[in-house]
Design a protein around this motif. Structure first.
Motif, mmCIF file in Angstrom:
data_model
loop_
_atom_site.group_PDB
_atom_site.id
_atom_site.type_symbol
_atom_site.label_atom_id
_atom_site.label_comp_id
_atom_site.label_asym_id
_atom_site.label_seq_id
_atom_site.Cartn_x
_atom_site.Cartn_y
_atom_site.Cartn_z
ATOM 1 N N GLN A 139 43.710 16.098 133.719
ATOM 2 C CA GLN A 139 45.015 15.794 133.144
ATOM 3 C C GLN A 139 44.926 14.630 132.159
ATOM 4 N N ALA A 140 44.076 13.651 132.451
ATOM 5 C CA ALA A 140 43.917 12.521 131.537
ATOM 6 C C ALA A 140 43.412 12.995 130.178
ATOM 7 N N LEU A 141 42.486 13.956 130.184
ATOM 8 C CA LEU A 141 41.959 14.469 128.917
ATOM 9 C C LEU A 141 43.047 15.167 128.117
ATOM 10 N N ALA A 142 44.025 15.758 128.804
ATOM 11 C CA ALA A 142 45.131 16.418 128.114
ATOM 12 C C ALA A 142 45.987 15.420 127.352
ATOM 13 N N SER A 143 45.777 14.133 127.589
ATOM 14 C CA SER A 143 46.443 13.082 126.835
ATOM 15 C C SER A 143 45.525 12.447 125.803
ATOM 16 N N CYS A 144 44.329 12.057 126.234
ATOM 17 C CA CYS A 144 43.477 11.201 125.389
ATOM 18 C C CYS A 144 42.618 11.966 124.395
ATOM 19 N N ARG A 145 42.786 13.289 124.288
ATOM 20 C CA ARG A 145 41.940 14.105 123.414
ATOM 21 C C ARG A 145 42.431 14.175 121.975
ATOM 22 N N VAL A 146 43.581 13.578 121.652
ATOM 23 C CA VAL A 146 44.233 13.872 120.372
ATOM 24 C C VAL A 146 43.695 13.020 119.223
ATOM 25 N N THR A 147 44.167 13.342 118.010
ATOM 26 C CA THR A 147 43.523 12.871 116.789
ATOM 27 C C THR A 147 43.469 11.360 116.631
ATOM 28 N N ALA A 148 44.598 10.678 116.829
ATOM 29 C CA ALA A 148 44.610 9.220 116.626
ATOM 30 C C ALA A 148 43.593 8.538 117.523
ATOM 31 N N GLN A 149 43.479 9.010 118.763
ATOM 32 C CA GLN A 149 42.531 8.411 119.693
ATOM 33 C C GLN A 149 41.088 8.777 119.313
#
Length: 452
Positions: free
Chosen positions: A400-410
């Motif tokens: 679930q954490a990856l479903a948050s931290c995977r995006v472009t800005a990060q």
């Protein structure tokens, strides 16, 4: 899944032709790889970025993720509040360059936060100019098929090109492949979602010929679909339409009379989850996706005001991948870290983006309101292996954490941190795992990361 030879390693005696010997080798040219290569080269390191396609952008461009997500704080009423920026550093550096080219829209409300759609063609050009302008070299149309290492010390990679195989030697490797390909080829441990269950891939497309004023008068300002659209989809399904995702996201773009469509949900023909690391699944995903795009485009044309004369203007050149392999790192981002908005002294990237878990007909969303958590430096450093660091969605994180931290800005931020870490490991003659996250944080702050 058929059986394949996954571990392909050579030692220092590898006698393949040497393409190049560099300080920092960046594997993969998505957001993380672009930031890593520019940062490394700007600090004076001989840097080479290897990319399998003929342009930069990775999932952001080839997979048409199409938006800079994760840059703004969440808020309770984004329709009535101004967007507040949370993430700076390399993310903001790229964003400002895109703004100069009129290649981004203004921030658009998405649920309880904001995101920024961009022009994918200009993304390629801006990224290439930044990387080459910093002094790095790019090698396009090149596949990585193996690694060179002595025991657990990485020395380089083996590549395959139209001219044949060769080797590249380097002091530091940054794995920004998104799929942890370097770890995989070395035979080291990795995880895959929730015991093998991963987020659905998608195929995003652009719908042209839209009366966008009429459309948004009906749709509303929130880019997440209102309930009346889900009800219309159910009616279309009752008449035979194949619309597996009932909650969809639509944005306007930098082009007139066009919408950016994040609407598909790709599973196998028999309903099974597709793992794009399996070439059979990857192929099926591409085939299923194109047919599904046609179904959704027809639905919008028939049911949604403003789309009466619409047509498919463009679609991603490959399936959009959200999740595959994650490394086993010396530290990990946990689901609880996100839920409790955990801050840490060794944090190298802020993340205000929600848990956005794509599985089933309606994505699961957990919002962070006026808050963020931080990703530790150790999540980029593999538990085993020297001279190797990762950047991108292949970092060490729970499902679930990856479903948050995977995006472009990060991902831009991970590349920035990895590029600085590579530079210091070389110049200070230290192992990447011996660098302190607090130190990398300090260096990031000196380059406008605004972590403190």
């Amino acid at each position: 899944m058929k059986t394949y030879k996954s571990i392909i390693t050579f030692d220092s005696s590898c006698d393949l032709p040497i393409y190049d010997e560099v300080d920092v080798l960046v594997c993969g040219g998505g957001p993380a790889g672009v930031a890593a290569a520019e940062t490394s080269a700007r600090h004076g390191n001989k840097t080479l970025l290897v990319e399998r396609l003929g342009f930069l952008g990775g999932a952001a461009v080839a997979g048409y993720s199409g938006t800079i997500c994760g840059m703004y704080y969440g808020c309770d009423n984004p329709l009535d509040e101004e967007p507040k920026q949370c993430v700076y550093g390399w993310t903001d550096k790229f964003y400002q360059e895109m703004k100069k080219c009129n290649a981004v829209t203004k921030p658009q409300p998405y649920g309880k936060t904001f995101l920024v759609p961009f022009d994918p063609q200009m993304w390629k050009e801006v990224a290439e100019n930044m990387v080459v302008g910093a002094g790095a070299k790019i090698l396009y149309h090149t596949n990585i098929i193996g690694v060179i290492k002595d025991e657990d010390v990485f020395k380089g990679i083996v590549i395959d090109t139209k001219s044949g195989m060769a080797q590249i030697r380097s002091k530091i490797i940054i794995d920004s492949t998104g799929d942890a390909d370097i770890i995989y080829r070395a035979g080291y441990d990795y995880t895959m979602g929730n015991n093998g269950s991963i987020q659905n891939p998608t195929m995003i497309f652009r719908l042209g010929g839209v009366d966008t004023k009429k459309f948004f008068d009906y749709w509303g300002e929130d880019r997440i679909s209102p309930d009346k659209v889900s009800e219309a989809m159910k009616e279309a399904i009752s008449k035979g339409a194949n619309l597996p995702r009932l909650k969809v996201w639509v944005y306007d773009t930098t082009r007139p009379n066009e919408l950016f469509m994040n609407v598909t949900l790709i599973t196998g023909r028999d309903g099974h989850e597709l793992n794009v690391c399996d070439p059979d699944d990857h192929t099926e995903a591409e085939e299923v996706a194109r047919k599904q795009v046609r179904e959704y485009a027809e639905f919008f044309k028939q049911y949604i005001p403003g789309c009466e004369n619409s047509f498919i203007n463009d679609l991603s050149c490959e399936i959009g991948v959200r999740q595959t392999r994650s490394i086993v790192g010396i530290d990990k981002i946990t689901n609880d870290d996100v839920a409790k908005a955990k801050k840490r002294p060794d944090g190298i990237v802020r993340c205000p983006w929600p848990i956005e878990l794509h599985s089933g007909e309606k994505p699961y969303l957990f919002w962070l309101i006026n808050d963020y958590y931080e990703i530790p430096y150790g999540a980029l450093v593999p538990a085993i292996g020297e001279n190797l660091i990762v950047a991108g969605r292949n970092l060490c994180a729970e499902h679930q954490a990856l479903a948050s931290c995977r995006v472009t800005a990060q991902c831009f931020g991970y590349g920035h941190a990895a590029g600085l870490a590579a530079d210091k490991a070389i110049k200070d003659n230290k192992r990447l795992r011996d660098l302190k996250g607090e130190y990398i944080r300090k260096l990031l702050n000196e380059e406008n990361a605004k972590l403190d």
